[in-house]
Structure formats: C-alpha cells, structure tokens
Design a protein around this motif. Structure first.
Motif, PDB file in Angstrom:
ATOM      1  N   SER A  20     -82.883 -38.190  62.870  1.00  7.35           N
ATOM      2  CA  SER A  20     -83.418 -36.928  62.353  1.00  7.35           C
ATOM      3  C   SER A  20     -82.663 -36.397  61.153  1.00  7.35           C
ATOM      4  O   SER A  20     -83.245 -35.792  60.257  1.00  7.35           O
ATOM      5  N   LYS A  21     -81.339 -36.604  61.145  1.00  8.97           N
ATOM      6  CA  LYS A  21     -80.535 -36.057  60.041  1.00  8.97           C
ATOM      7  C   LYS A  21     -79.242 -36.816  59.891  1.00  8.97           C
ATOM      8  O   LYS A  21     -78.846 -37.593  60.767  1.00  8.97           O
ATOM      9  N   CYS A  22     -78.585 -36.568  58.773  1.00 15.60           N
ATOM     10  CA  CYS A  22     -77.276 -37.139  58.480  1.00 15.60           C
ATOM     11  C   CYS A  22     -76.314 -35.975  58.230  1.00 15.60           C
ATOM     12  O   CYS A  22     -76.562 -35.129  57.362  1.00 15.60           O
ATOM     13  N   ARG A  23     -75.236 -35.927  58.991  1.00 18.72           N
ATOM     14  CA  ARG A  23     -74.248 -34.864  58.853  1.00 18.72           C
ATOM     15  C   ARG A  23     -72.940 -35.477  58.363  1.00 18.72           C
ATOM     16  O   ARG A  23     -72.458 -36.458  58.933  1.00 18.72           O
ATOM     17  N   ALA A  24     -72.401 -34.907  57.310  1.00 17.12           N
ATOM     18  CA  ALA A  24     -71.161 -35.410  56.720  1.00 17.12           C
ATOM     19  C   ALA A  24     -70.095 -34.325  56.748  1.00 17.12           C
ATOM     20  O   ALA A  24     -70.383 -33.147  56.542  1.00 17.12           O
ATOM     21  N   ARG A  25     -68.864 -34.749  57.004  1.00 12.01           N
ATOM     22  CA  ARG A  25     -67.726 -33.818  57.001  1.00 12.01           C
ATOM     23  C   ARG A  25     -66.606 -34.400  56.141  1.00 12.01           C
ATOM     24  O   ARG A  25     -66.188 -35.538  56.360  1.00 12.01           O
ATOM     25  N   VAL A  26     -66.139 -33.621  55.180  1.00 13.07           N
ATOM     26  CA  VAL A  26     -65.051 -34.021  54.286  1.00 13.07           C
ATOM     27  C   VAL A  26     -63.813 -33.219  54.639  1.00 13.07           C
ATOM     28  O   VAL A  26     -63.890 -32.013  54.898  1.00 13.07           O
ATOM     29  N   THR A  27     -62.653 -33.891  54.648  1.00  7.20           N
ATOM     30  CA  THR A  27     -61.405 -33.186  54.877  1.00  7.20           C
ATOM     31  C   THR A  27     -60.288 -33.857  54.089  1.00  7.20           C
ATOM     32  O   THR A  27     -60.309 -35.070  53.863  1.00  7.20           O
ATOM     33  N   PHE A  43     -81.935 -48.903  60.644  1.00  9.03           N
ATOM     34  CA  PHE A  43     -82.877 -49.788  61.336  1.00  9.03           C
ATOM     35  C   PHE A  43     -84.310 -49.367  61.036  1.00  9.03           C
ATOM     36  O   PHE A  43     -85.203 -50.202  60.899  1.00  9.03           O
ATOM     37  N   GLN A  44     -84.517 -48.058  60.884  1.00 11.43           N
ATOM     38  CA  GLN A  44     -85.846 -47.533  60.593  1.00 11.43           C
ATOM     39  C   GLN A  44     -86.149 -47.573  59.098  1.00 11.43           C
ATOM     40  O   GLN A  44     -87.263 -47.913  58.695  1.00 11.43           O
ATOM     41  N   ASN A  45     -85.154 -47.232  58.260  1.00  6.63           N
ATOM     42  CA  ASN A  45     -85.383 -47.186  56.818  1.00  6.63           C
ATOM     43  C   ASN A  45     -84.029 -47.279  56.106  1.00  6.63           C
ATOM     44  O   ASN A  45     -83.317 -46.288  55.980  1.00  6.63           O
ATOM     45  N   LEU A  46     -83.683 -48.467  55.658  1.00 11.31           N
ATOM     46  CA  LEU A  46     -82.378 -48.713  55.058  1.00 11.31           C
ATOM     47  C   LEU A  46     -82.176 -47.899  53.785  1.00 11.31           C
ATOM     48  O   LEU A  46     -81.122 -47.271  53.595  1.00 11.31           O
ATOM     49  N   THR A  47     -83.173 -47.897  52.902  1.00 10.33           N
ATOM     50  CA  THR A  47     -83.043 -47.172  51.639  1.00 10.33           C
ATOM     51  C   THR A  47     -82.841 -45.687  51.873  1.00 10.33           C
ATOM     52  O   THR A  47     -81.967 -45.052  51.266  1.00 10.33           O
ATOM     53  N   GLN A  48     -83.647 -45.120  52.757  1.00 11.11           N
ATOM     54  CA  GLN A  48     -83.522 -43.698  53.068  1.00 11.11           C
ATOM     55  C   GLN A  48     -82.154 -43.388  53.664  1.00 11.11           C
ATOM     56  O   GLN A  48     -81.544 -42.361  53.337  1.00 11.11           O
ATOM     57  N   ALA A  49     -81.654 -44.268  54.531  1.00 14.46           N
ATOM     58  CA  ALA A  49     -80.351 -44.049  55.155  1.00 14.46           C
ATOM     59  C   ALA A  49     -79.249 -43.982  54.106  1.00 14.46           C
ATOM     60  O   ALA A  49     -78.406 -43.080  54.140  1.00 14.46           O
ATOM     61  N   CYS A  50     -79.247 -44.917  53.178  1.00 11.73           N
ATOM     62  CA  CYS A  50     -78.224 -44.924  52.121  1.00 11.73           C
ATOM     63  C   CYS A  50     -78.308 -43.674  51.259  1.00 11.73           C
ATOM     64  O   CYS A  50     -77.282 -43.081  50.896  1.00 11.73           O
ATOM     65  N   GLU A  51     -79.529 -43.265  50.935  1.00 13.97           N
ATOM     66  CA  GLU A  51     -79.706 -42.057  50.121  1.00 13.97           C
ATOM     67  C   GLU A  51     -79.228 -40.816  50.870  1.00 13.97           C
ATOM     68  O   GLU A  51     -78.576 -39.938  50.292  1.00 13.97           O
ATOM     69  N   SER A  52     -79.525 -40.743  52.172  1.00 17.45           N
ATOM     70  CA  SER A  52     -79.116 -39.588  52.969  1.00 17.45           C
ATOM     71  C   SER A  52     -77.607 -39.516  53.108  1.00 17.45           C
ATOM     72  O   SER A  52     -77.014 -38.432  53.056  1.00 17.45           O
ATOM     73  N   ILE A  53     -76.967 -40.672  53.281  1.00 20.00           N
ATOM     74  CA  ILE A  53     -75.504 -40.704  53.397  1.00 20.00           C
ATOM     75  C   ILE A  53     -74.859 -40.158  52.131  1.00 20.00           C
ATOM     76  O   ILE A  53     -73.976 -39.297  52.184  1.00 20.00           O
ATOM     77  N   GLN A  54     -75.325 -40.630  50.974  1.00 17.14           N
ATOM     78  CA  GLN A  54     -74.721 -40.169  49.720  1.00 17.14           C
ATOM     79  C   GLN A  54     -75.009 -38.691  49.488  1.00 17.14           C
ATOM     80  O   GLN A  54     -74.124 -37.942  49.063  1.00 17.14           O
ATOM     81  N   GLN A  55     -76.231 -38.246  49.778  1.00 16.82           N
ATOM     82  CA  GLN A  55     -76.573 -36.839  49.574  1.00 16.82           C
ATOM     83  C   GLN A  55     -75.745 -35.934  50.478  1.00 16.82           C
ATOM     84  O   GLN A  55     -75.225 -34.898  50.038  1.00 16.82           O
ATOM     85  N   ALA A  56     -75.614 -36.320  51.758  1.00 11.23           N
ATOM     86  CA  ALA A  56     -74.824 -35.511  52.684  1.00 11.23           C
ATOM     87  C   ALA A  56     -73.365 -35.448  52.238  1.00 11.23           C
ATOM     88  O   ALA A  56     -72.716 -34.395  52.336  1.00 11.23           O
ATOM     89  N   ALA A  57     -72.838 -36.570  51.735  1.00  9.69           N
ATOM     90  CA  ALA A  57     -71.455 -36.601  51.252  1.00  9.69           C
ATOM     91  C   ALA A  57     -71.278 -35.673  50.050  1.00  9.69           C
ATOM     92  O   ALA A  57     -70.291 -34.934  49.954  1.00  9.69           O
ATOM     93  N   GLU A  58     -72.220 -35.699  49.142  1.00  5.60           N
ATOM     94  CA  GLU A  58     -72.145 -34.826  47.968  1.00  5.60           C
ATOM     95  C   GLU A  58     -72.187 -33.355  48.376  1.00  5.60           C
ATOM     96  O   GLU A  58     -71.434 -32.521  47.857  1.00  5.60           O
ATOM     97  N   LEU A  59     -73.064 -33.029  49.328  1.00  8.81           N
ATOM     98  CA  LEU A  59     -73.167 -31.645  49.803  1.00  8.81           C
ATOM     99  C   LEU A  59     -71.881 -31.204  50.500  1.00  8.81           C
ATOM    100  O   LEU A  59     -71.458 -30.048  50.371  1.00  8.81           O
TER     101      LEU A  59
END
Length: 303
Positions: A20-27, A43-59
């Motif tokens: 449902s979502k990607c949550r990122a925490r920076v410390t 497993f469901q969508n590789l491209t979307q997963a990579c994009e979500s990881i980078q977006q969550a990290a940036e946020l």
C-alpha cells in the motif's frame, strides 16, 4: 592521535516497503525525518517500487531539513514485500539505486527487528499482505508467498473474498450479504459492473476494500463475519505454531492489527505484546547492522 581530519557522520535510511505504501526514515548528523510514498512491492510492480523508494527517501530528507542531494550519502536498509522471491531479489540487486549502499531484506525481517529490537521473538504482520516470523531454532517464516496465492488474513485477501461472496450473492448462488451494496458503494459500480471496476486490480486495490469488509462484519453480516473469522483463524494458527516453538508472546503488526484485535480469542490476546518500534525503525537497525558487519549473508537472513 588527533589527525586534524573529521569523519563525516553516516546518514542512515530505513525503508519499509509494502503493497500500500512505502515509509522511509532518515537519521544521522543530529537530524531525523520521515517520508511516505506509494506502493513498494517489487513482486507486484518493480518499477513502481523503485520509484516509491526513491520518492519516500527524498521526502524523508526534506523532512529532516536536508537536501535531496544527500541521497548519494545514504546507507539504506530496505525491507520490501516480495523480495523473498529469488527472481525479484535479483532484479532489485541489479537496480542502479541512488544510495551510497543498499542492504535488502524482506518486510518481515524489518518488522521483527523493529518489534523486538534485534532480540529473540515472533511477529505476525496483517496489512495489505500477511506473514509471520519466529526467530527461534534457526528461524521460521510462514506465508509471504504473495497475493493472490496466499496472504490469508490480509487486507487484500479480505477484499478478494468479499468480492467473490458479493458476486455469488448477485447470481443467487450464495447467501445474501450486505457486502454487495457495500462494495457497490465503495467502487461506484452496480451489479456486474463490479467485475469491470476490479478488472486488472492488484493487491493494493483489493486491500483498499478491507475497511468496508470489516465494517460490514462488525455490523453483524453473517457472510462478512465468516470471511473475517476465517482470516483470523489462520493468523491464530500461525501464532500457535510460534508458541509451540517456545515463544511466550508475539507481536501483531500491520495496518489491520488494531481492527482485528476484537476478533482474536482470549488465549491469543493473552500472548500479545506491544512492539518496541515500527518496521521503518527496524530497517534502520538492519542498515546499521549490515554496514557494521553484524549481519552477513552467511548468518541466514543476510544483507
């Protein structure tokens, strides 16, 4: 001896990626920030997963008051749904990610680390998907086979079973159920248009139906009650296996955990304990352990 050279503090990134979502925490460097983006199940969508990881990290960097240019300095630990599938893991390992280092594991590992702080224990996750993990006797993982093959007791599973029941009722092949009008309202579709509304739907889409299913069950609809009870019975069976392995308690995690508590039996409730931390905190711990050499590939659930 003082050399006059200062070591730049390490910035760690913890990624909790699910259906449902990607949550990122920076410390690090006295800063901390959290970012949330879209689904991150490779497993469901590789491209979307990579994009979500980078977006969550940036946020998360922005939330910590840092520039997104710091992406390349991050030591990341990522727990992702679906990465236990060898093909998916290999695809992610080939990803040209933007981080300084990326240590991969599955979502249950970081949920476990967050809940127990790296100590022995057991966890059951009931969110968009479902999975259980016990750390005793070499470790035991139950589930994590992916939707629609498994994930019983999860939000996606509840949504799928509810839609099946609603369509049976529509064809007078199953008992009447309030799930039919509830799903019609949720999807803004009537009758057989429900099929069109869910054509091509994935895990996340079915998971969005879960709150409706639970609401209908909580109102006493017999069909919805039977579906929820079947899912909860499965989760309790997982819990019993963990208790039989020597655990006295376990943690129930995930987006559905609070809603499912009233459905659990008294004996199960007595064995519940609150988690010490959340999965994204477990991902941070995983990143630190891997980067410091505490966890290796040879240890079983390695980096």
């Amino acid at each position: 001896m003082h050399t006059g050279m200062e070591t730049e503090p390490v910035l760690y990134l913890g990624i909790d990626g699910g259906g449902s979502k990607c949550r990122a925490r920076v410390t690090g460097a006295g800063r901390e920030g959290v970012g949330v983006a879209g689904p991150a199940n490779p497993f469901q969508n590789l491209t979307q997963a990579c994009e979500s990881i980078q977006q969550a990290a940036e946020l998360a960097l922005v939330d910590a008051g840092l520039s997104t240019d710091a992406l390349g300095k991050l030591v990341a630990g990522a727990g992702l749904a679906g990465v236990n599938i060898p093909r998916v893991r290999e695809q992610l390992l080939a990803w040209r990610h933007p981080f300084s280092a990326l240590y991969l594991t599955d979502d249950i590992q970081i949920a476990f680390l967050g809940a127990h702080g790296g100590e022995e224990g057991a966890v059951i996750v009931a969110g968009t998907g479902s999975v259980g993990y016990s750390s005793l006797n070499g470790g035991l993982s139950i589930g994590a086979h992916g939707f629609p093959f498994a994930d019983k007791g999860s939000g996606a599973w509840l949504g799928l079973k509810a839609l099946e029941a609603a369509l049976l009722a529509l064809d007078d092949l199953g008992p009447a159920t309030a799930l039919l009008p509830a799903l019609e309202e949720e999807l803004q579709a009537r009758g057989l248009d429900l099929v069109g509304a869910m054509a091509g739907a994935g895990q996340q889409d079915y998971g969005r139906l879960a709150p409706r299913v639970l609401a209908v069950a909580e109102a006493g609809d017999a069909v919805a009650v039977a579906i929820v009870r079947e899912g909860v019975d499965y989760l309790e069976q997982v819990a019993k296996r963990f208790l039989a392995r020597g655990h006295s308690h376990f943690c129930l995690l995930g987006g559905l955990a609070a809603r499912l508590l009233p459905w659990l039996g008294e004996k199960t409730l007595q064995c519940l304990q609150p988690p010490r931390g959340q999965p994204d905190e477990g991902a941070l711990l995983y990143a630190r352990q891997c980067h410091g050499g505490v966890i290796t590939r040879e240890s079983g659930r390695g980096c």
